[in-house]
Design a protein around this motif. Structure first.
Motif, PDB file in Angstrom:
ATOM      1  N   ARG A 254     -50.138 120.855  17.217  1.00  0.00           N
ATOM      2  CA  ARG A 254     -49.076 119.987  17.726  1.00  0.00           C
ATOM      3  C   ARG A 254     -49.606 118.656  18.204  1.00  0.00           C
ATOM      4  NH1 ARG A 254     -46.019 123.400  21.673  1.00  0.00           N
ATOM      5  NH2 ARG A 254     -44.877 124.005  19.792  1.00  0.00           N
ATOM      6  N   LEU A 255     -48.914 117.595  17.807  1.00  0.00           N
ATOM      7  CA  LEU A 255     -49.070 116.262  18.371  1.00  0.00           C
ATOM      8  C   LEU A 255     -47.758 115.874  19.023  1.00  0.00           C
ATOM      9  CD1 LEU A 255     -50.780 114.210  15.500  1.00  0.00           C
ATOM     10  CD2 LEU A 255     -51.825 114.781  17.691  1.00  0.00           C
ATOM     11  N   LEU A 256     -47.810 115.322  20.216  1.00  0.00           N
ATOM     12  CA  LEU A 256     -46.633 114.724  20.818  1.00  0.00           C
ATOM     13  C   LEU A 256     -46.839 113.223  20.869  1.00  0.00           C
ATOM     14  CD1 LEU A 256     -45.533 117.086  23.745  1.00  0.00           C
ATOM     15  CD2 LEU A 256     -44.785 117.046  21.351  1.00  0.00           C
ATOM     16  N   ILE A 257     -45.825 112.496  20.399  1.00  0.00           N
ATOM     17  CA  ILE A 257     -45.896 111.039  20.298  1.00  0.00           C
ATOM     18  C   ILE A 257     -44.696 110.460  21.039  1.00  0.00           C
ATOM     19  CG2 ILE A 257     -46.012 109.072  18.715  1.00  0.00           C
ATOM     20  CD1 ILE A 257     -46.767 111.259  16.536  1.00  0.00           C
ATOM     21  N   ALA A 258     -44.957 109.521  21.927  1.00  0.00           N
ATOM     22  CA  ALA A 258     -43.875 108.901  22.688  1.00  0.00           C
ATOM     23  C   ALA A 258     -43.130 107.908  21.811  1.00  0.00           C
ATOM     24  CB  ALA A 258     -44.424 108.208  23.929  1.00  0.00           C
ATOM     25  N   GLU A 259     -41.844 108.145  21.633  1.00  0.00           N
ATOM     26  CA  GLU A 259     -40.960 107.146  21.018  1.00  0.00           C
ATOM     27  C   GLU A 259     -40.428 106.296  22.160  1.00  0.00           C
ATOM     28  OE1 GLU A 259     -39.538 104.675  19.487  1.00  0.00           O
ATOM     29  OE2 GLU A 259     -39.196 105.925  17.705  1.00  0.00           O
ATOM     30  N   ILE A 262     -36.004 102.191  23.232  1.00  0.00           N
ATOM     31  CA  ILE A 262     -34.855 102.597  24.032  1.00  0.00           C
ATOM     32  C   ILE A 262     -33.557 102.622  23.234  1.00  0.00           C
ATOM     33  CG2 ILE A 262     -33.434 101.940  26.025  1.00  0.00           C
ATOM     34  CD1 ILE A 262     -36.014 101.045  27.396  1.00  0.00           C
ATOM     35  N   PRO A 263     -33.265 101.631  22.360  1.00  0.00           N
ATOM     36  CA  PRO A 263     -32.017 101.704  21.600  1.00  0.00           C
ATOM     37  C   PRO A 263     -31.901 102.958  20.729  1.00  0.00           C
ATOM     38  CG  PRO A 263     -32.907  99.487  21.516  1.00  0.00           C
ATOM     39  CD  PRO A 263     -33.960 100.339  22.141  1.00  0.00           C
ATOM     40  N   THR A 264     -33.030 103.449  20.211  1.00  0.00           N
ATOM     41  CA  THR A 264     -33.013 104.666  19.405  1.00  0.00           C
ATOM     42  C   THR A 264     -32.831 105.900  20.269  1.00  0.00           C
ATOM     43  OG1 THR A 264     -34.399 103.694  17.686  1.00  0.00           O
ATOM     44  CG2 THR A 264     -34.379 106.096  17.829  1.00  0.00           C
ATOM     45  N   GLY A 265     -33.383 105.854  21.474  1.00  0.00           N
ATOM     46  CA  GLY A 265     -33.378 106.999  22.371  1.00  0.00           C
ATOM     47  C   GLY A 265     -34.803 107.419  22.663  1.00  0.00           C
ATOM     48  N   THR A 266     -35.302 107.051  23.825  1.00  0.00           N
ATOM     49  CA  THR A 266     -36.696 107.335  24.140  1.00  0.00           C
ATOM     50  C   THR A 266     -36.887 108.825  24.409  1.00  0.00           C
ATOM     51  OG1 THR A 266     -38.552 106.624  25.539  1.00  0.00           O
ATOM     52  CG2 THR A 266     -36.405 106.856  26.605  1.00  0.00           C
ATOM     53  N   ARG A 267     -38.029 109.369  23.923  1.00  0.00           N
ATOM     54  CA  ARG A 267     -38.313 110.802  23.981  1.00  0.00           C
ATOM     55  C   ARG A 267     -39.698 111.045  23.406  1.00  0.00           C
ATOM     56  NH1 ARG A 267     -33.394 112.313  20.428  1.00  0.00           N
ATOM     57  NH2 ARG A 267     -32.635 110.562  21.662  1.00  0.00           N
ATOM     58  N   LEU A 268     -40.107 112.292  23.323  1.00  0.00           N
ATOM     59  CA  LEU A 268     -41.346 112.658  22.646  1.00  0.00           C
ATOM     60  C   LEU A 268     -40.994 113.306  21.320  1.00  0.00           C
ATOM     61  CD1 LEU A 268     -43.299 114.307  25.628  1.00  0.00           C
ATOM     62  CD2 LEU A 268     -43.214 111.889  24.976  1.00  0.00           C
ATOM     63  N   ARG A 269     -41.680 112.881  20.274  1.00  0.00           N
ATOM     64  CA  ARG A 269     -41.471 113.506  18.968  1.00  0.00           C
ATOM     65  C   ARG A 269     -42.633 114.450  18.681  1.00  0.00           C
ATOM     66  NH1 ARG A 269     -36.970 111.248  17.183  1.00  0.00           N
ATOM     67  NH2 ARG A 269     -36.655 108.998  17.245  1.00  0.00           N
ATOM     68  N   GLU A 270     -42.313 115.603  18.106  1.00  0.00           N
ATOM     69  CA  GLU A 270     -43.333 116.584  17.767  1.00  0.00           C
ATOM     70  C   GLU A 270     -43.750 116.433  16.306  1.00  0.00           C
ATOM     71  OE1 GLU A 270     -44.138 121.414  17.568  1.00  0.00           O
ATOM     72  OE2 GLU A 270     -42.099 120.642  17.842  1.00  0.00           O
ATOM     73  N   TYR A 271     -45.061 116.244  16.105  1.00  0.00           N
ATOM     74  CA  TYR A 271     -45.657 116.217  14.777  1.00  0.00           C
ATOM     75  C   TYR A 271     -46.677 117.359  14.697  1.00  0.00           C
ATOM     76  CZ  TYR A 271     -43.983 111.563  13.229  1.00  0.00           C
ATOM     77  OH  TYR A 271     -43.217 110.493  12.809  1.00  0.00           O
ATOM     78  N   THR A 272     -47.033 117.755  13.505  1.00  0.00           N
ATOM     79  CA  THR A 272     -48.130 118.692  13.321  1.00  0.00           C
ATOM     80  C   THR A 272     -49.432 117.902  13.237  1.00  0.00           C
ATOM     81  OG1 THR A 272     -47.846 118.634  10.928  1.00  0.00           O
ATOM     82  CG2 THR A 272     -46.666 120.360  12.131  1.00  0.00           C
ATOM     83  N   ARG A 280     -38.558 118.407  15.643  1.00  0.00           N
ATOM     84  CA  ARG A 280     -38.111 118.676  17.005  1.00  0.00           C
ATOM     85  C   ARG A 280     -38.506 117.524  17.918  1.00  0.00           C
ATOM     86  NH1 ARG A 280     -39.750 124.211  20.039  1.00  0.00           N
ATOM     87  NH2 ARG A 280     -41.704 123.748  18.958  1.00  0.00           N
ATOM     88  N   ASP A 281     -37.595 117.161  18.806  1.00  0.00           N
ATOM     89  CA  ASP A 281     -37.874 116.170  19.829  1.00  0.00           C
ATOM     90  C   ASP A 281     -37.927 116.846  21.186  1.00  0.00           C
ATOM     91  OD1 ASP A 281     -37.895 114.259  17.899  1.00  0.00           O
ATOM     92  OD2 ASP A 281     -35.940 113.421  18.376  1.00  0.00           O
ATOM     93  N   VAL A 282     -38.636 116.217  22.102  1.00  0.00           N
ATOM     94  CA  VAL A 282     -38.864 116.795  23.425  1.00  0.00           C
ATOM     95  C   VAL A 282     -38.368 115.823  24.485  1.00  0.00           C
ATOM     96  CG1 VAL A 282     -40.581 117.742  25.009  1.00  0.00           C
ATOM     97  CG2 VAL A 282     -40.907 117.968  22.525  1.00  0.00           C
ATOM     98  N   GLY A 283     -37.559 116.312  25.396  1.00  0.00           N
ATOM     99  CA  GLY A 283     -37.150 115.514  26.540  1.00  0.00           C
ATOM    100  C   GLY A 283     -36.007 114.563  26.313  1.00  0.00           C
ATOM    101  N   ALA A 284     -35.298 114.682  25.192  1.00  0.00           N
ATOM    102  CA  ALA A 284     -34.199 113.754  24.929  1.00  0.00           C
ATOM    103  C   ALA A 284     -33.159 113.792  26.046  1.00  0.00           C
ATOM    104  CB  ALA A 284     -33.551 114.077  23.580  1.00  0.00           C
ATOM    105  N   ALA A 285     -32.958 114.958  26.643  1.00  0.00           N
ATOM    106  CA  ALA A 285     -31.972 115.084  27.718  1.00  0.00           C
ATOM    107  C   ALA A 285     -32.552 114.765  29.090  1.00  0.00           C
ATOM    108  CB  ALA A 285     -31.404 116.506  27.721  1.00  0.00           C
ATOM    109  N   ASN A 286     -33.871 114.579  29.151  1.00  0.00           N
ATOM    110  CA  ASN A 286     -34.532 114.383  30.448  1.00  0.00           C
ATOM    111  C   ASN A 286     -34.923 112.949  30.727  1.00  0.00           C
ATOM    112  OD1 ASN A 286     -35.860 117.215  29.172  1.00  0.00           O
ATOM    113  ND2 ASN A 286     -34.787 117.402  31.115  1.00  0.00           N
ATOM    114  N   TYR A 287     -35.329 112.210  29.683  1.00  0.00           N
ATOM    115  CA  TYR A 287     -35.757 110.825  29.889  1.00  0.00           C
ATOM    116  C   TYR A 287     -34.563 109.939  30.197  1.00  0.00           C
ATOM    117  CZ  TYR A 287     -40.533 111.730  28.376  1.00  0.00           C
ATOM    118  OH  TYR A 287     -41.816 112.198  28.301  1.00  0.00           O
ATOM    119  N   LYS A 288     -34.694 109.168  31.250  1.00  0.00           N
ATOM    120  CA  LYS A 288     -33.643 108.229  31.651  1.00  0.00           C
ATOM    121  C   LYS A 288     -34.123 106.784  31.581  1.00  0.00           C
ATOM    122  CE  LYS A 288     -31.050 111.749  32.732  1.00  0.00           C
ATOM    123  NZ  LYS A 288     -29.943 112.162  31.854  1.00  0.00           N
TER     124      LYS A 288
END
Length: 386
Positions: A254-259, A262-272, A280-288
């Motif tokens: 797993r790699l996590l990459i910070a997107e 902000i206009p797209t929606g900031t979050r972490l994206r999961e790559y192999t 899968r994205d991580v934190g889309a509902a948590n990042y403000k």
């Protein structure tokens, strides 16, 4: 050789200091060299945790220490190592083209290394930093378009690489690989600037080089580096529009990459690890505010937590995600730590921090430290044997 200086910095009131955060490729990408703005900060309105406090479930964890503020440095990212059984921290200073060295147990500023330039050991807008095996430090230089490898603890320059491919590098992740190290570097290349001075993000089809991979090995008594490909998803769901922080977990492929767009929606994206978007994205509902630094706490039984910063201007929210499932596991804020870019988790700890310590940049002027025992107690995390 790196130039080493000792500097006494006058004390500044951290709580009242306002950080100044302003906030290709096609066949022939345009590069704006030497400008001071970060790609993720352009057009970014001030975001205050104080205005969103009620919307973000969190606990408060008091900092173990906060270093003395040095507004001239523009501190970006920290990384630590053990030296004679004691923790040391180096942080990149973007404006002064140096690395600041701190005592990892107390936050005392010990010295600065580096100077402006392009020669080995000199720096030009250093951003991401990583240490490995308590022997080496890797530093990304945005405006020299390269990565440098230096020897610890004297910061002797050993190798510079990537300038033939990198356009606007920011973050990196380093791991042992084969007889050397694999280095993955984020590259936030753009197509120049529009009439408002905002960087133009390439179209999706041209985001396939957002991350580059290098193999570093020792050959014939010297270190060498070879380019080992690039990657980046080009779909609407998986592309990285604004790339900076990246961190990996080899045990879970797993790699996590910070997107950070902000206009797209900031979050972490999961790559192999082979560079494929895992869907899968991580934190889309948590990042403000904005996704920034990423770190990982690994436990002996394979469990653990990802820690990632949500960059409000006045107070950073640090989100925790389960290492295996990536489910949200809680969030905390410090008493004062804000506007965090890079973070670093020292899992091993030392006598002062026997269960580990989490370092974070603070208001672009300092570094903060959090005792893992305090984080775990506040969030009621289970014990983590290492």
């Amino acid at each position: 050789m790196l130039h080493v200086t000792n500097r006494s910095v006058p004390f500044a009131a951290l709580l009242l200091l306002a950080a100044c955060s302003t906030t290709a490729p096609s066949a022939a990408p345009v590069m704006q060299a030497g400008h001071g703005k970060e790609g993720d900060e352009q057009g970014k309105a001030a975001l205050l945790f104080s205005q969103h406090r009620a919307d973000i479930p969190h606990v408060v964890v008091k900092e173990a220490w906060v270093s003395v503020a040095a507004p001239e440095d523009n501190v970006d990212s920290p990384a630590s190592w053990l030296q004679d059984g004691r923790l040391m921290v180096a942080a990149t200073a973007k404006s002064t083209d140096q690395l600041i060295i701190y005592d990892g147990d107390t936050g005392q500023r010990l010295r600065s290394v580096g100077s402006s330039g392009t020669r080995p050991g000199q720096l030009n807008r250093p951003n991401g930093i990583a240490t490995v095996d308590d022997q080496y430090v890797f530093v990304v230089e945005r405006d020299n378009h390269r990565v440098q490898m230096l020897a610890l603890p004297d910061f002797k320059p050993l190798l510079a690489f990537g300038d033939a491919e990198l356009l606007q590098p920011y973050g990196l992740w380093v791991r042992r690989h084969g007889q050397g190290y694999q280095v993955i570097v984020s590259d936030n290349y753009t197509l120049g600037e529009n009439a408002n001075g905002e960087e133009i993000i390439p179209p999706l089809a041209e985001l396939d080089r957002r991350l580059r991979r290098y193999q570093v090995r020792r050959e014939g008594g010297r270190w060498t580096a070879g380019a080992a490909g690039h990657f980046g998803d080009t779909s609407e769901a998986g592309a990285i529009r604004v790339a900076e922080s990246v961190f990996g977990d080899a045990a879970n492929n797993r790699l996590l990459i910070a997107e950070e767009h902000i206009p797209t929606g900031t979050r972490l994206r999961e790559y192999t690890l082979d560079g494929k978007y895992a869907g899968r994205d991580v934190g889309a509902a948590n990042y403000k505010a904005q996704a920034e630094g990423i770190a990982l706490m690994r436990c002996r039984d394979g469990s653990g937590w990802w820690l990632a910063s949500d960059q409000f201007d006045d107070r950073t929210v640090f989100h925790l995600f389960d290492r295996r499932t990536l489910e949200h596991a809680g969030s905390f804020v410090g008493n004062v730590t804000g506007l965090t870019d890079g973070v670093w988790l020292e899992e091993r700890g030392d006598a002062r921090f026997p269960q580990g310590v989490f370092y974070a940049s603070h208001l672009d002027v300092a570094v903060s430290a959090f005792d893992w025992r305090d984080i775990a107690a506040a969030l009621k995390l289970p014990a983590c044997e290492r």
